[in-house]
Structures are given as structure tokens and as C-alpha cells.
Design a protein around this motif. Structure first.
Motif, mmCIF file in Angstrom:
data_model
loop_
_atom_site.group_PDB
_atom_site.id
_atom_site.type_symbol
_atom_site.label_atom_id
_atom_site.label_comp_id
_atom_site.label_asym_id
_atom_site.label_seq_id
_atom_site.Cartn_x
_atom_site.Cartn_y
_atom_site.Cartn_z
ATOM 1 N N GLY A 190 61.221 89.824 -69.645
ATOM 2 C CA GLY A 190 59.902 89.268 -69.387
ATOM 3 C C GLY A 190 58.827 89.916 -70.242
ATOM 4 N N LEU A 191 57.583 89.675 -69.849
ATOM 5 C CA LEU A 191 56.439 90.224 -70.569
ATOM 6 C C LEU A 191 55.999 91.537 -69.918
ATOM 7 N N ASN A 192 55.951 92.594 -70.715
ATOM 8 C CA ASN A 192 55.518 93.900 -70.240
ATOM 9 C C ASN A 192 54.598 94.505 -71.279
ATOM 10 N N GLY A 193 53.817 95.460 -70.845
ATOM 11 C CA GLY A 193 52.917 96.092 -71.800
ATOM 12 C C GLY A 193 52.131 97.224 -71.200
ATOM 13 N N SER A 194 51.289 97.807 -72.034
ATOM 14 C CA SER A 194 50.405 98.887 -71.605
ATOM 15 C C SER A 194 49.158 98.878 -72.468
ATOM 16 N N ALA A 195 48.048 99.280 -71.863
ATOM 17 C CA ALA A 195 46.774 99.412 -72.569
ATOM 18 C C ALA A 195 46.285 100.845 -72.397
ATOM 19 N N THR A 196 45.796 101.432 -73.480
ATOM 20 C CA THR A 196 45.393 102.834 -73.471
ATOM 21 C C THR A 196 44.001 102.994 -74.066
ATOM 22 N N ALA A 197 43.227 103.871 -73.471
ATOM 23 C CA ALA A 197 41.920 104.249 -74.011
ATOM 24 C C ALA A 197 41.775 105.759 -73.870
ATOM 25 N N TYR A 230 58.131 91.543 -75.097
ATOM 26 C CA TYR A 230 58.638 90.342 -74.405
ATOM 27 C C TYR A 230 60.117 90.229 -74.684
ATOM 28 N N ARG A 231 60.869 90.025 -73.605
ATOM 29 C CA ARG A 231 62.313 89.876 -73.737
ATOM 30 C C ARG A 231 62.782 88.726 -72.867
ATOM 31 N N LYS A 232 63.500 87.809 -73.480
ATOM 32 C CA LYS A 232 64.012 86.643 -72.763
ATOM 33 C C LYS A 232 65.361 86.282 -73.361
ATOM 34 N N GLY A 233 66.407 86.544 -72.610
ATOM 35 C CA GLY A 233 67.739 86.215 -73.082
ATOM 36 C C GLY A 233 68.088 86.955 -74.353
ATOM 37 N N LYS A 234 68.322 86.209 -75.422
ATOM 38 C CA LYS A 234 68.751 86.790 -76.686
ATOM 39 C C LYS A 234 67.590 87.262 -77.557
ATOM 40 N N LEU A 235 66.361 86.949 -77.147
ATOM 41 C CA LEU A 235 65.184 87.258 -77.962
ATOM 42 C C LEU A 235 64.387 88.398 -77.338
ATOM 43 N N SER A 236 63.986 89.334 -78.163
ATOM 44 C CA SER A 236 63.070 90.386 -77.724
ATOM 45 C C SER A 236 62.088 90.672 -78.856
ATOM 46 N N THR A 237 60.849 90.918 -78.484
ATOM 47 C CA THR A 237 59.814 91.193 -79.474
ATOM 48 C C THR A 237 58.818 92.188 -78.913
ATOM 49 N N ASN A 238 58.150 92.891 -79.795
ATOM 50 C CA ASN A 238 57.129 93.846 -79.381
ATOM 51 C C ASN A 238 56.043 93.928 -80.444
ATOM 52 N N VAL A 239 54.842 94.232 -80.017
ATOM 53 C CA VAL A 239 53.717 94.398 -80.936
ATOM 54 C C VAL A 239 52.756 95.422 -80.342
ATOM 55 N N GLY A 240 52.171 96.230 -81.194
ATOM 56 C CA GLY A 240 51.208 97.227 -80.752
ATOM 57 C C GLY A 240 50.033 97.302 -81.703
ATOM 58 N N TYR A 241 48.854 97.547 -81.166
ATOM 59 C CA TYR A 241 47.648 97.687 -81.988
ATOM 60 C C TYR A 241 46.841 98.883 -81.491
ATOM 61 N N PHE A 272 72.299 86.354 -81.997
ATOM 62 C CA PHE A 272 72.867 85.018 -82.135
ATOM 63 C C PHE A 272 74.029 84.821 -81.160
ATOM 64 N N ASP A 273 74.874 85.853 -81.063
ATOM 65 C CA ASP A 273 75.989 85.862 -80.127
ATOM 66 C C ASP A 273 76.410 87.312 -79.955
ATOM 67 N N ASP A 274 77.595 87.550 -79.407
ATOM 68 C CA ASP A 274 78.052 88.913 -79.169
ATOM 69 C C ASP A 274 78.340 89.672 -80.450
ATOM 70 N N LYS A 275 78.452 88.960 -81.576
ATOM 71 C CA LYS A 275 78.849 89.611 -82.815
ATOM 72 C C LYS A 275 77.765 89.641 -83.887
ATOM 73 N N ASN A 276 76.725 88.855 -83.730
ATOM 74 C CA ASN A 276 75.717 88.752 -84.786
ATOM 75 C C ASN A 276 74.320 88.933 -84.214
#
Length: 819
Positions: free
Chosen positions: A233-240, A258-269, A319-323
């Protein structure tokens, strides 16, 4: 040394022919609570069922995962322990194949009512092949840069120029997410100061990496691992954060995953504003020079407000268990200016009174940006560890500085002498790096693990520096320096690893061909170099018992001079100090040997190390006996030796107090011949201490106290005095750990600054330096975590497979009872 390496390889080949007749298997799984939340840092112990003999023990990672390898066939059970949870024991099982066993543990309500204490990873972890600094668990790392965190890492020193040393040696290869940063010391130091520690997960320190890694870096490798999403799912943190030293500093940032099934992504600024301070004092004592002056001193004060934007991201898709494919990237943009100056005075030998005073002011601007990107593709051929990895990466670093100096000269009666002089230097720098890499792993005959691969690295630098000097009432004096540097490094490696009973053997070799082309277009000068070098590595590990092991490691490494140390242009540091490169520099080569004793599964370790460097790249200082101006440059000294012994201890005294300590005793010895200096032999015994204490308090409070000390030491021509710092912080977790408040004080007594001295001109001149920064800070920060942090559910196939295994185990248990 070559005989020793050949003997070690022959021993390895002989031992690899001996195999076990006894089959061995792997037990793995996850530890979770009743809410299906993975438990990090839980203790998992494997016992024999017949007599409850302890066989092995480990701790879970950030995803609650554990694994036991090379376990013989037999009957066993597991036991899991974690602070705040009840001790949990698994059912007895028969092991005759690789087994997956997940466990759920219950919260201990009685203990939670008494005191809410949750275990966490220590700030420093000693592992068999590396040291891991867990930055995200540190309280005093909030609101500071990676450069500040490295100052507290065991065995690491950050010098006055931002350069990184490891165990008293320079030549450290710094990597970000496994990608090497091919920069000079100043550029690397500037980059590390711009990366917020809040974006870093941990830092890996490897003093003897295998042949799989680049041979660059005679002291070893420091790998900075950025944070990435590990939950569904969508997770995150904000810092000051806000910091106050001599000048204010502040930063804000956000990290999303963000992670959903086979896809995961992250970004930070992260955005930061820092008004920094550089306070420099240089004293030159002319002992026997035939000049009327007896000494010369310069005091500089440079406040420099800087603004920085940093963004990093990653994308991973299975893509699958091998790629699978993965992309990582980071971009940084920084701009600011220097508004300061220096006061220099010369003193007459006759009456020791100030003769002339030189007032210099600087109004300079700096703007730089860097972009790093990499793509990694992985393919698994089978379940036996055969896999192929393809990687491509690229980076660019662009720097544009405009330095404006003005100078006025006054005599001892404060009367201005002559007209003011102005200096303007435009320094554009473009550094590009591209790389392609292929890695292949396979278990071959006799269960030997083969690792082999190839890599191509291309580095280019472009400098077109313009210098203008102008004295009021006269015409401009213009000079320029156009320097181009190109480096191409094709490399290949092979590495073998084999386990024989309690022994783990590893041997490999990396071969690198280096092609460099340095061209100074202003002087019509070209310096080509081509050379091929082998870099063997070897490691022997003996596991005396479950808690005790002994490891021997050897590696040969290289450090190539960077473009700035080769560029002959004279950079103006102040009116009487310049830095100039040496285009005739050669690379330095180092033999490293380490012997490591590990006790109590790495909680206590002792390491003995020795290294010998040929063609040592040393810092050199010269003073012109006529103008009395100082020049800082590099030269190849004949050799450099480092020998030391280190002790590390991680000890949980009780449930609420943990101590992590590191002490390193060593001796550096540099020797060689330097122009205008003569023979030098600089030897010094030294030691350093890193100590971190963590105290867990009730109601989700915890405290961290950190102490670092470095004794007087020697480096190249210089002898540096002691420096130390004491830092502490306190943290409070609120609203079910969603809000975290931290208050930290770094370098409480403002004692972490460099002071050094050396002698030059055949001991006729003595130089004393002092460099101080605005690193005594009090910082308050708030971090808010959001999202649903849970690991992805099992697939239907996984659930059916587990149910089948459970039924199979029950059938076996019933059969055993009947027998």
C-alpha cells in the motif's frame, strides 16, 4: 606476498575437492505478531528435539525474515523471543528437505503494562564481512547530513576538506545504493554534506571487499543505502527539523513508498537551508630562512548560507518469480554564496612586531547540481542460485563557482600601501560517469559457488578556468586553464566460494585495464597512461562454534589520482595560499591483510590489520622562500604503512540499556622524498574511540549518548592534534508511533575541529593549521509516519502448499507415535 597468495589459492583448490556425504538443508520463515505485523530484530533459536541442544541462533531482519543454512537432517523445533512478547515455541518437525516455517507470537500484556519497551537494532552492527551503521535508528542523526553521521561511524574520519578516511587511511570508495561515486575529495565531501541523514537507511563499511567490487579504494568501501518502501500500500513520512549553531539551519522533507503486488516504488524530497561557517587559522614560522620576517599568520572567517534541494526515487517490478527490474535515481541542486574574508599579518624578526597587514574580502557564489541514475535487471535460471544481473548507471556533476577576492595592504602604522587588488576566478567543472556491468552466479561442481562478471566504466572531466587579476589604475591580467581528463576502465573478475564443514573459503581475482588521457589545452600538454593490473582477494573463515568464528582476509587495491589532483592550475584559497595539482602523479597500490576474531555471534570482535601502500599519494606543502606564499599539492611518496588492532563490543546490559563500543589502536608511517623538503619519515602511534549508549525508557521515551575521540595522529607530512565530540539526544513516540519528536545536541563542547602542523623547506619553515566548522548544533525535529504498514498476504498457492506441509507433518507425527 605473491607466494602467499598462490599458496592460499592452491590450498583452496585442494580443499574444494573434499565434499560431505551428509545432506544439509535450509530452514527459513517469518516471525509476526497476532496482527500479522512483521517483527524486526526478534531472536530465533533452533533446538534438537531429542535433548533440547541449541544448534543455531539468529535475529530477524526488517521484514521479520530469518534463515538457518546447512542444517543436518534430523528432528528440531524453533523458539522465538522478543521484548514485549511471550516466548513462543514451534511444534517439533522432521527435517529432510528445505523447510519454510512461519510463527506468530503473542504480546506479553503484563510486561507491556509495566513498561513499554520495544527492541531495536543497535546503531552499529558487526557482521562477518562488514560493519553496518543503522542511521535510521539513531536519535542524534536527525537534522544532520551523511557527512556528520560518518564522523560517528567506527573507524571513519572526515577530514577538514570533507575527505573520508577509514582506519587511519584515505582512498575510500564511497557508493550510494551500490553505485560508486567517482569524484574528487572536495566534490564528494560537498555531496555528502547535501544528503540528509533522514533519507538514509544504513551505511555499510567493508575494509576487504571481494573481487566482485571495484578495486578502487585502498582503505575499502563505504556503501550508503537509501530508504525504500517495504510495506504493502501507500506509506510515508514527513519530517521537519530546525537547528541552531552559530547560525541557523532548517530542513523539511517527505518520503513516500507504494507497493502493490509486483510493483513497488518510492520517492523522497528534502529541502534544506544551512548557514554554515568556516573558521580557518594558518600560522607560518620562518625558523632559518634568510628573510626579515619571523612569522606570518592568516585568520579567515567565512559564513556561507546554502540552499539545497534533494530528491531520490526508486521503482521495482517483478515480472515473475525469475525476472525483475529496478531503477534508482537521485538528483541534487545546491546554491549559495560566501561573504567573508581574512586578515593576514607578517611579523619582523627584529622586534617581533606586525610589519604589514593584508585585509582580504570575498564575495563568491557557488551553484552545483548532480544527477545519478541506475537500472538493474535480474534473472534467476533456477532455484539453486543460478542468476544473471545486468546493470547500467550514469551520473553527472556540474559545478560553477565565481570567486571574487579583493585585497588591501597596510603598513605597521595602518597606512594603506599601493592600490587595492581584485581577483576574479571562474571555475566551471563538468564531471560525467557512465558504467555497464554484468554479474553471473552459479553453484558448480562440488557445491562451489562461482561468481563472475565484467564491467566497463567511463569517466570524463571538463574544466575551463578563467583567472583575472586587476590592480586599480592598471589593466587586467588574464590567465586561463583548460584541462580535460578522460578515464576508461574495462574490468573482469572471477570469484569462488566453498563451504567445507566449519570452513568457508573464498578466493578470486579482478583484472582492470586503465586508460587515462590528461590534456591541458592552455599549455598544449598531453599525458597519456595505459596499465593493466590484477587484484587478487582471498578469505578463510572458520566457525569454531555457534558463537565463535575466525576470519582471515586479503586484498590488493588501487587508488588512481583524480582530475583535480592532476590539474596544474593554481586555485586561490586566500592571498597567500594556493592549491595546485600535479599532472605527473601515478596511482598507488595497496596490499591489505586482516584477521578477525568474532565472539558471541559478532557481539564481541577483535581485528588485526596491516596494509602496505606503494607510490603513496601524499599531501605536500611548500613555501616560496621569496614571496612566502604557501602551495598545497600532491606527490608520490615511496610508501605508507598502516598497522592496527580494533575491538568492538555490542552488549545489551539489560532490557532497557544497550552499549556499543569501538576502539582502534594503530600506527601510520609515511616516508619518501619531497621537493624543497627533502626526506620525510612521519610515524605516529594513535587510537580512536567510538561509543554509543542507548537507554529505553517507559512510555516510549528513549535516550542516545554518543562519544567520539581521535588521538593525535600523522598523515603524509602533517601531524594532527586530538579532536573529540560528545553528542546526545532524546526521542518520544506518540499516537501509536505515528509521531516522533527528537531533541539532539551535536558536539556539545565544539571540540571536533582540525589542528595540525608540519615542517617544510628542510625544516626551515613550520606550518600550523586550524579548521573549524559550525557543527555544535541543537536540533529539534518532528517526524510523522502515515499509511498501513503490513506485509503482502500469501497467495493461494502458498497457502495450499503450507496446508499440505502441515498435513504431511501431522501424518509423520502420528506415524512416530505409533512406532
Amino acid at each position: 606476498m605473491y607466494f602467499f597468495v598462490r599458496l592460499l589459492k592452491l590450498s583452496f583448490l585442494f580443499l574444494s575437492f573434499h565434499t560431505f556425504s551428509q545432506s544439509k538443508f535450509t530452514i527459513s520463515g517469518t516471525i509476526k505478531d497476532t496482527e500479522n505485523k512483521s517483527l524486526e530484530y526478534a531472536s530465533v533459536v533452533l533446538f534438537k528435539s531429542i535433548d533440547s541442544t541449541q544448534i543455531a541462533g539468529t535475529i530477524t531482519d526488517e521484514n521479520g525474515f530469518y534463515a538457518f543454512e546447512n542444517i543436518k537432517k534430523g528432528s528440531y523445533y524453533l523458539q522465538s523471543m522478543q521484548l514485549g512478547y511471550k516466548k513462543t515455541k514451534s511444534a517439533t518437525f522432521e527435517l529432510n528437505a528445505d523447510k519454510s516455517l512461519n510463527m506468530n507470537v503473542l504480546a506479553d500484556s503484563k510486561k507491556l503494562d509495566e513498561v513499554e519497551i520495544v527492541a531495536q537494532k543497535p546503531f552499529v552492527e558487526q557482521q562477518p564481512d562488514k560493519t553496518v551503521v543503522n542511521v535510521e535508528n539513531s536519535i542524534v542523526s536527525t537534522g544532520v547530513s551523511v557527512s556528520e553521521v560518518l564522523k560517528r561511524a567506527p573507524g571513519v574520519t572526515v577530514d577538514k576538506d570533507g575527505g573520508v578516511k577509514l582506519k587511519g587511511k584515505d582512498g575510500v570508495m564511497v557508493m550510494i545504493d551500490d553505485k560508486p561515486m567517482y569524484m574528487d575529495e572536495a566534490q564528494l565531501g560537498a555531496l555528502l554534506k547535501t544528503i540528509p541523514a533522514d533519507q538514509v537507511k544504513n551505511i555499510e563499511i567493508m575494509t576487504n571487499p571481494s573481487a566482485k567490487y571495484d578495486a578502487e579504494g585502498n582503505a575499502g568501501i563505504i556503501n550508503i543505502k537509501l530508504k525504500k518502501g517495504a510495506y504493502e500500500g501507500l506509506n510515508g513520512s514527513a519530517t521537519a527539523a530546525y537547528s541552531q549553531g552559530v547560525y541557523p539551519k532548517a530542513n523539511i522533507g517527505i518520503n513516500l513508498s507504494y507497493r502493490k503486488g509486483k510493483l513497488s516504488t518510492n520517492v523522497g524530497y528534502q529541502y534544506s537551508y544551512k548557514k554554515n561557517l568556516e573558521r580557518i587559522e594558518i600560522k607560518r614560522n620562518f625558523l632559518n630562512l634568510n628573510v626579515p620576517e619571523s612569522k606570518f599568520s592568516t585568520k579567515s572567517d567565512y559564513p556561507n548560507p546554502m540552499q539545497n534541494h534533494n530528491i531520490n526515487g526508486g521503482l521495482s517490478y517483478d515480472f515473475d518469480d525469475k525476472n525483475s527490474i529496478q531503477w534508482n535515481g537521485m538528483a541534487n541542486y545546491e546554491y549559495g554564496n560566501w561573504l567573508g574574508g581574512s586578515v593576514s599579518q607578517s611579523f619582523l624578526r627584529s622586534d617581533n612586531q606586525a610589519n604589514n597587514t593584508f585585509n582580504s574580502t570575498e564575495n563568491s557564489t557557488a551553484r552545483n547540481y548532480s544527477i545519478n541514475s541506475s537500472v538493474i535487471y535480474k534473472h534467476s535460471f533456477d532455484t539453486n542460485g543460478t542468476k544473471l544481473t545486468l546493470a547500467a548507471d550514469g551520473s553527472t556533476f556540474n559545478l560553477f563557482n565565481i570567486q571574487n577576492f579583493s585585497n588591501q595592504t597596510f603598513n605597521r602604522f595602518s597606512v594603506e600601501q599601493g592600490n587595492p587588488t581584485r581577483f576574479t576566478t571562474r571555475i566551471p567543472t563538468i564531471l560525467n560517469q557512465f558504467g555497464f556491468k554484468l554479474d553471473f552466479e552459479k553453484i558448480i561442481f562440488w557445491k562451489i559457488k562461482l561468481e563472475t562478471g565484467a564491467k566497463l566504466t567511463s569517466i570524463s572531466s571538463d574544466n575551463d578556468i578563467r583567472f583575472v587579476a586587476n590592480t586599480i589604475g592598471s589593466s587586467d591580467s588574464l590567465s586561463s586553464n583548460y584541462f580535460i581528463y578522460k578515464e576508461l576502465i574495462p574490468a573482469g573478475y572471477v570469484n569462488f566460494a566453498k563451504e567445507i564443514g566449519k570452513w568457508k573459503l573464498q578466493a578470486g581475482c579482478r583484472v582492470e585495464y586503465t586508460r587515462t588521457r590528461a590534456e591541458n589545452k592552455s599549455l598544449a600538454q598531453k599525458i597519456p597512461r595505459d596499465y593493466v593490473n590484477p587484484f587478487p582477494t582471498a578469505s578463510v573463515n572458520y566457525k569454531y562454534s555457534q558463537n565463535t568464528s575466525f576470519t582471515f582476509q586479503y586484498s590488493r587495491r588501487i587508488d588512481r589520482p583524480d582530475y583535480k589532483s592532476l590539474n596544474p592550475f593554481a586555485y586561490v584559497m586566500d592571498l597567500f595560499t594556493t592549491y595546485q595539482g600535479n599532472p605527473l602523479l601515478l596511482p598507488q597500490f595497496t596490499h591489505n591483510v586482516e584477521f578477525i576474531n568474532s565472539f558471541f555471534q559478532g557481539a564481541l570482535s577483535a581485528t588485526i590489520n596491516y596494509s602496505h601502500t606503494q607510490q603513496f599519494l601524499g599531501d605536500v606543502y611548500n613555501i616560496n622562500p621569496t614571496t612566502l606564499k604557501s602551495q598545497y599539492t600532491f606527490a608520490n611518496l615511496s610508501s605508507f604503512e598502516n598497522v592496527g588492532i580494533a575491538f568492538s563490543l555490542y552488549y545489551p546490559v539489560n532490557k532497557w540499556f544497550t552499549t556499543t563500543n569501538y576502539v582502534y589502536f594503530y600506527q601510520n608511517h609515511a616516508k619518501g622524498t619531497v621537493e624543497n623538503v627533502g626526506q620525510i619519515s612521519n610515524r605516529q602511534f594513535a587510537f580512536m574511540i567510538n561509543s554509543t549508549q542507548n537507554v529505553l525508557l517507559p512510555r516510549k521515551w528513549d535516550v542516545e549518548v554518543s562519544f567520539n575521540y581521535e588521538s593525535p595522529t600523522a598523515w603524509s607530512m602533517m601531524r594532527y592534534k586530538e579532536l573529540w565530540q560528545l553528542s546526545f539526544g532524546i526521542r518520544k513516540k506518540l499516537f501509536e508511533d505515528k509521531l516522533i519528536a527528537k531533541l539532539a545536541v551535536n558536539d556539545v563542547f565544539w571540540t571536533y575541529y582540525w589542528r595540525g602542523n608540519t615542517q617544510t623547506n628542510q625544516s626551515e619553515t613550520q606550518i600550523n593549521d586550524s579548521y573549524k566548522w559550525d557543527n555544535r548544533l541543537i536540533t529539534f525535529s518532528l517526524t510523522y509516519n502515515f499509511g498501513q504498514k503490513y506485509t503482502p498476504p500469501k497467495s493461494i498457492d502458498q497457502e495450499l502448499e503450507e496446508k499440505y506441509k502441515q498435513q504431511e507433518e501431522k501424518l509423520k507425527e502420528e506415524t512416530d507415535r505409533k512406532r
